[in-house]
Write a protein that holds these residues in place. Sequence first.
Motif, PDB file in Angstrom:
ATOM      1  N   ARG A  35       0.852  -1.186   0.000  1.00 43.83           N
ATOM      2  CA  ARG A  35       0.000   0.000   0.000  1.00 43.83           C
ATOM      3  C   ARG A  35       0.888   1.235   0.000  1.00 43.83           C
ATOM      4  O   ARG A  35       1.049   1.907   1.012  1.00 43.83           O
ATOM      5  CB  ARG A  35      -0.892  -0.020   1.234  1.00 43.83           C
ATOM      6  CG  ARG A  35      -1.797  -1.225   1.265  1.00 43.83           C
ATOM      7  CD  ARG A  35      -2.398  -1.437   2.647  1.00 43.83           C
ATOM      8  NE  ARG A  35      -3.458  -2.442   2.582  1.00 43.83           N
ATOM      9  CZ  ARG A  35      -4.728  -2.150   2.314  1.00 43.83           C
ATOM     10  NH1 ARG A  35      -5.113  -0.912   2.130  1.00 43.83           N
ATOM     11  NH2 ARG A  35      -5.612  -3.110   2.251  1.00 43.83           N
ATOM     12  N   ALA A  36       1.489   1.520  -1.166  1.00 45.25           N
ATOM     13  CA  ALA A  36       2.496   2.581  -1.250  1.00 45.25           C
ATOM     14  C   ALA A  36       1.887   3.949  -0.956  1.00 45.25           C
ATOM     15  O   ALA A  36       2.451   4.745  -0.217  1.00 45.25           O
ATOM     16  CB  ALA A  36       3.142   2.572  -2.625  1.00 45.25           C
ATOM     17  N   VAL A  37       0.748   4.208  -1.566  1.00 49.02           N
ATOM     18  CA  VAL A  37      -0.002   5.432  -1.269  1.00 49.02           C
ATOM     19  C   VAL A  37      -1.397   4.972  -0.906  1.00 49.02           C
ATOM     20  O   VAL A  37      -2.011   4.214  -1.650  1.00 49.02           O
ATOM     21  CB  VAL A  37      -0.030   6.388  -2.486  1.00 49.02           C
ATOM     22  CG1 VAL A  37      -0.920   7.588  -2.196  1.00 49.02           C
ATOM     23  CG2 VAL A  37       1.378   6.847  -2.838  1.00 49.02           C
ATOM     24  N   ASP A  38      -1.880   5.412   0.237  1.00 47.99           N
ATOM     25  CA  ASP A  38      -3.077   4.767   0.764  1.00 47.99           C
ATOM     26  C   ASP A  38      -4.134   5.763   1.219  1.00 47.99           C
ATOM     27  O   ASP A  38      -4.481   5.828   2.393  1.00 47.99           O
ATOM     28  CB  ASP A  38      -2.670   3.838   1.910  1.00 47.99           C
ATOM     29  CG  ASP A  38      -3.627   2.666   2.053  1.00 47.99           C
ATOM     30  OD1 ASP A  38      -4.389   2.417   1.104  1.00 47.99           O
ATOM     31  OD2 ASP A  38      -3.611   2.012   3.106  1.00 47.99           O
ATOM     32  N   GLY A  39      -4.616   6.543   0.263  1.00 44.44           N
ATOM     33  CA  GLY A  39      -5.708   7.460   0.590  1.00 44.44           C
ATOM     34  C   GLY A  39      -5.202   8.836   0.960  1.00 44.44           C
ATOM     35  O   GLY A  39      -5.255   9.226   2.116  1.00 44.44           O
ATOM     36  N   ILE A  40      -4.689   9.588  -0.006  1.00 37.08           N
ATOM     37  CA  ILE A  40      -4.233  10.945   0.291  1.00 37.08           C
ATOM     38  C   ILE A  40      -4.973  11.957  -0.585  1.00 37.08           C
ATOM     39  O   ILE A  40      -5.354  11.655  -1.711  1.00 37.08           O
ATOM     40  CB  ILE A  40      -2.702  11.128   0.124  1.00 37.08           C
ATOM     41  CG1 ILE A  40      -2.267  10.969  -1.334  1.00 37.08           C
ATOM     42  CG2 ILE A  40      -1.937  10.150   1.003  1.00 37.08           C
ATOM     43  CD1 ILE A  40      -0.841  11.435  -1.572  1.00 37.08           C
ATOM     44  N   SER A  41      -5.157  13.138  -0.017  1.00 37.44           N
ATOM     45  CA  SER A  41      -5.806  14.228  -0.748  1.00 37.44           C
ATOM     46  C   SER A  41      -4.980  15.489  -0.559  1.00 37.44           C
ATOM     47  O   SER A  41      -4.524  15.769   0.553  1.00 37.44           O
ATOM     48  CB  SER A  41      -7.212  14.475  -0.197  1.00 37.44           C
ATOM     49  OG  SER A  41      -7.972  13.288  -0.259  1.00 37.44           O
ATOM     50  N   PHE A  42      -4.780  16.210  -1.635  1.00 31.99           N
ATOM     51  CA  PHE A  42      -4.116  17.511  -1.533  1.00 31.99           C
ATOM     52  C   PHE A  42      -4.404  18.299  -2.802  1.00 31.99           C
ATOM     53  O   PHE A  42      -4.884  17.743  -3.789  1.00 31.99           O
ATOM     54  CB  PHE A  42      -2.605  17.376  -1.320  1.00 31.99           C
ATOM     55  CG  PHE A  42      -1.866  16.724  -2.459  1.00 31.99           C
ATOM     56  CD1 PHE A  42      -1.694  15.348  -2.484  1.00 31.99           C
ATOM     57  CD2 PHE A  42      -1.335  17.479  -3.503  1.00 31.99           C
ATOM     58  CE1 PHE A  42      -1.012  14.731  -3.529  1.00 31.99           C
ATOM     59  CE2 PHE A  42      -0.651  16.871  -4.554  1.00 31.99           C
ATOM     60  CZ  PHE A  42      -0.496  15.495  -4.558  1.00 31.99           C
ATOM     61  N   SER A  43      -4.135  19.591  -2.739  1.00 35.86           N
ATOM     62  CA  SER A  43      -4.312  20.391  -3.943  1.00 35.86           C
ATOM     63  C   SER A  43      -3.134  21.349  -4.080  1.00 35.86           C
ATOM     64  O   SER A  43      -2.380  21.569  -3.132  1.00 35.86           O
ATOM     65  CB  SER A  43      -5.614  21.178  -3.867  1.00 35.86           C
ATOM     66  OG  SER A  43      -5.534  22.111  -2.816  1.00 35.86           O
ATOM     67  N   LEU A  44      -2.997  21.856  -5.279  1.00 30.92           N
ATOM     68  CA  LEU A  44      -1.868  22.722  -5.596  1.00 30.92           C
ATOM     69  C   LEU A  44      -2.396  23.816  -6.511  1.00 30.92           C
ATOM     70  O   LEU A  44      -3.048  23.526  -7.521  1.00 30.92           O
ATOM     71  CB  LEU A  44      -0.796  21.878  -6.294  1.00 30.92           C
ATOM     72  CG  LEU A  44       0.492  22.509  -6.778  1.00 30.92           C
ATOM     73  CD1 LEU A  44       1.222  23.174  -5.627  1.00 30.92           C
ATOM     74  CD2 LEU A  44       1.386  21.438  -7.383  1.00 30.92           C
ATOM     75  N   ASN A  45      -2.139  25.070  -6.147  1.00 33.57           N
ATOM     76  CA  ASN A  45      -2.604  26.178  -6.973  1.00 33.57           C
ATOM     77  C   ASN A  45      -1.572  26.542  -8.032  1.00 33.57           C
ATOM     78  O   ASN A  45      -0.393  26.216  -7.895  1.00 33.57           O
ATOM     79  CB  ASN A  45      -2.885  27.399  -6.095  1.00 33.57           C
ATOM     80  CG  ASN A  45      -4.069  27.156  -5.178  1.00 33.57           C
ATOM     81  OD1 ASN A  45      -5.072  26.581  -5.592  1.00 33.57           O
ATOM     82  ND2 ASN A  45      -3.924  27.552  -3.931  1.00 33.57           N
ATOM     83  N   ALA A  46      -2.033  27.235  -9.057  1.00 30.59           N
ATOM     84  CA  ALA A  46      -1.117  27.685 -10.104  1.00 30.59           C
ATOM     85  C   ALA A  46      -0.042  28.566  -9.476  1.00 30.59           C
ATOM     86  O   ALA A  46      -0.337  29.394  -8.612  1.00 30.59           O
ATOM     87  CB  ALA A  46      -1.890  28.452 -11.171  1.00 30.59           C
ATOM     88  N   THR A  63       3.508   9.033  -5.283  1.00 32.27           N
ATOM     89  CA  THR A  63       2.494  10.068  -5.473  1.00 32.27           C
ATOM     90  C   THR A  63       2.804  10.888  -6.719  1.00 32.27           C
ATOM     91  O   THR A  63       1.931  11.122  -7.559  1.00 32.27           O
ATOM     92  CB  THR A  63       2.442  10.992  -4.234  1.00 32.27           C
ATOM     93  OG1 THR A  63       2.143  10.193  -3.093  1.00 32.27           O
ATOM     94  CG2 THR A  63       1.386  12.072  -4.388  1.00 32.27           C
ATOM     95  N   GLY A  64       4.061  11.307  -6.863  1.00 34.62           N
ATOM     96  CA  GLY A  64       4.470  12.096  -8.022  1.00 34.62           C
ATOM     97  C   GLY A  64       4.229  11.347  -9.323  1.00 34.62           C
ATOM     98  O   GLY A  64       3.679  11.896 -10.285  1.00 34.62           O
ATOM     99  N   LEU A  65       4.616  10.077  -9.350  1.00 30.59           N
ATOM    100  CA  LEU A  65       4.454   9.286 -10.571  1.00 30.59           C
ATOM    101  C   LEU A  65       2.977   9.045 -10.882  1.00 30.59           C
ATOM    102  O   LEU A  65       2.585   9.010 -12.044  1.00 30.59           O
ATOM    103  CB  LEU A  65       5.194   7.946 -10.437  1.00 30.59           C
ATOM    104  CG  LEU A  65       6.720   8.056 -10.399  1.00 30.59           C
ATOM    105  CD1 LEU A  65       7.352   6.707 -10.094  1.00 30.59           C
ATOM    106  CD2 LEU A  65       7.270   8.598 -11.718  1.00 30.59           C
ATOM    107  N   ALA A  66       2.153   8.898  -9.842  1.00 28.87           N
ATOM    108  CA  ALA A  66       0.721   8.680 -10.067  1.00 28.87           C
ATOM    109  C   ALA A  66       0.070   9.937 -10.627  1.00 28.87           C
ATOM    110  O   ALA A  66      -0.784   9.855 -11.513  1.00 28.87           O
ATOM    111  CB  ALA A  66       0.041   8.256  -8.761  1.00 28.87           C
TER     112      ALA A  66
END
Lengths: 330, 325
Positions: A35-46, A63-66
């Motif tokens: 379970r490499a990444v297991d339920g994460i949420s985030f956002s990034l603005n311009a 996460t980056g590759l996904a």
Amino acid sequence: MSQTASEPLLAVEGLRVHFPIMRGVVLKRQAATVRAVDGISFSLNAGETLGLVGESGCGKSTTGLAVLRMLSVTEGSIRFEGHDITALDKSAMRPIRRRMQMVYQDPFGSLNPRMKVADIIGEPLVVHGLAEDRAAYRERVAELLRLVGLNAEMGGRYPHEFSGGQRQRIGIARALAVSPALVICDEPVSALDVSIQAQVVNLFQDVQARLGLAYLFIAHDLAVVRHISDRIAVMYLGKIVEVAPRQELYRRPQHPYTRALLAAVPIPNPRVEAGRAHQVLAGEVPSPINPPPGCRFHTRCPLATAACRVEEPVLRELSTGHHVACHLAG
Amino acid sequence: MPLLEVDGLTTRFRTERGVVQAVDNVSFDLEEGETLAIVGESGSGKSVTAMSVLGLIPRPPGEITAGRVMFEGRDLLELSDEEMQEVRGDRIAMIFQEPMSSLNPALTIGLQVGEPLNRHRKMSWTESLKGAVGLLRKVQIPDPASRLQAYPHQFSGGMRQRVMIAMALACQPKLIIADEPTTALDVTVQAQILELLKNLTREFGSAMILITHDLGVVARYADRVCVMYAGRIVESGTAADIYGDPRHPYTLGLMASIPRLDEDTQRRLVPIEGQPPNLAALPPGCSFAPRCRYVTDRCRSERPALEAIAGRHMKACFANVSNRV
């Protein structure tokens, strides 16, 4: 473009990336799941820089590759510039990749040794059909070389003729060739010597100031991440445990893991170090194949209670923009 | 008398691009129980200095062409390979960066940790394995007796580095040379290993040469510091000298180029301009001259010697620079 003014550039919701471990030669069966990444949420603005920190195996690179869709997403959604890109196929992803680029850690392994630097930088222009003619192509490559602090004449050389810092500049120029809105940087300065690191960190900042692009800056060096990021997300074993604006995170860390990480980083000043308590976090990161129940950090947490062993804490906002996943915080 | 006195050490390698002087006229000493950090970037000669002291320079292509390494009344450079093998692992021990490649993957942990006791202390294997259990307990490996039969691949990176420390401490060496001992480890594990190393060297009364590129690690653990650039020591002194009052432009440059957790984030980093030195084609004068902002004509033709500023604080630079006003 269907992105609205209020919508972030990148919005990741409930992302899971799991890798099956297969056993058996003839009758293959799935024996376990990482379970490499297991339920994460985030956002990034311009135009924003989000730092993603954590120790090896926490899922930051995955996460980056996904987000780039170079790995398949098990669950969750990725929205970029207003489009849901979670399930796009290869050809539908191609125009998206023009807007989203990557800079890798290893400046030796990520450049084709048989290609001249000008061709390495120019290849994305050809792939995406961005150069009208030969002259425009050459001019754009020269412009990119200058942008990252190299001479236009250096384009005629091969990667082995450059030092590590210069190669990283070439990798940055290649990423910038297609004018992306987001660059995902995976440990972009950790292979470089200290004196060269600062050159490349400054280059990232200058390029952002000029072109207004956003960075997802993945690194394990907390001092570098703090220096370059607007906001920072701390990952542990596939989860985000804390997100905050950088000053807030370093001044008022709320998660015990964030505190332990910050305490573990030695500060280059013997006088400061002499006055610091060197409390060492015991144990090592558990396996993502069978992560601990409840809060994943409870096996190493000095404050863990009975509830932490059973109930998984969710990210909640303690103050504006400061989110923590810990039962005891606040 | 210092425990270790290195004087004029010079080590060369023959390469395709010509003769490379990896270590050039390096001198330093180390008192009993003291921790000396050798800091520098890749190619600065810090690891080759350590390998030269340990007698581990491959010949050819390497060759120690000048210098003395006085340790417990003997010049280690005069010893035969057999005599040096008796010193290594007994009086002087080493810990390397990558524990996976310095442990033998085909031998059990017990055999590897017990080996120095069997070899240097002439203990029986039963005794040596008993000693190995005690050593593994010292480095805080849980349930050590049951781990004797384990192989290195069954251990995590941090645990392997603990095993390396147990092996190094087996014969209570007077000197431990640790070459980037935590560079491959995560930051929380790095903190564990460095604390362990500090506490055990203190308990065993061992001196340590800590080779690293991490200025934070140096500030936390070193008593004295040598800063190397292109094979030479450019500045040396107590940790307080080097961090509080750096006097060589390279040291000043390093300090300004690192982001720090305890300072204002709005500060722009001040990098050292230019590229790392090419060891096969160093300039005739000061090796740092091509990147130095205080360079003069003299720096380009004449090589500055390492000279005392005050007390044990030394620098190799003609200019008088300081960050103090």
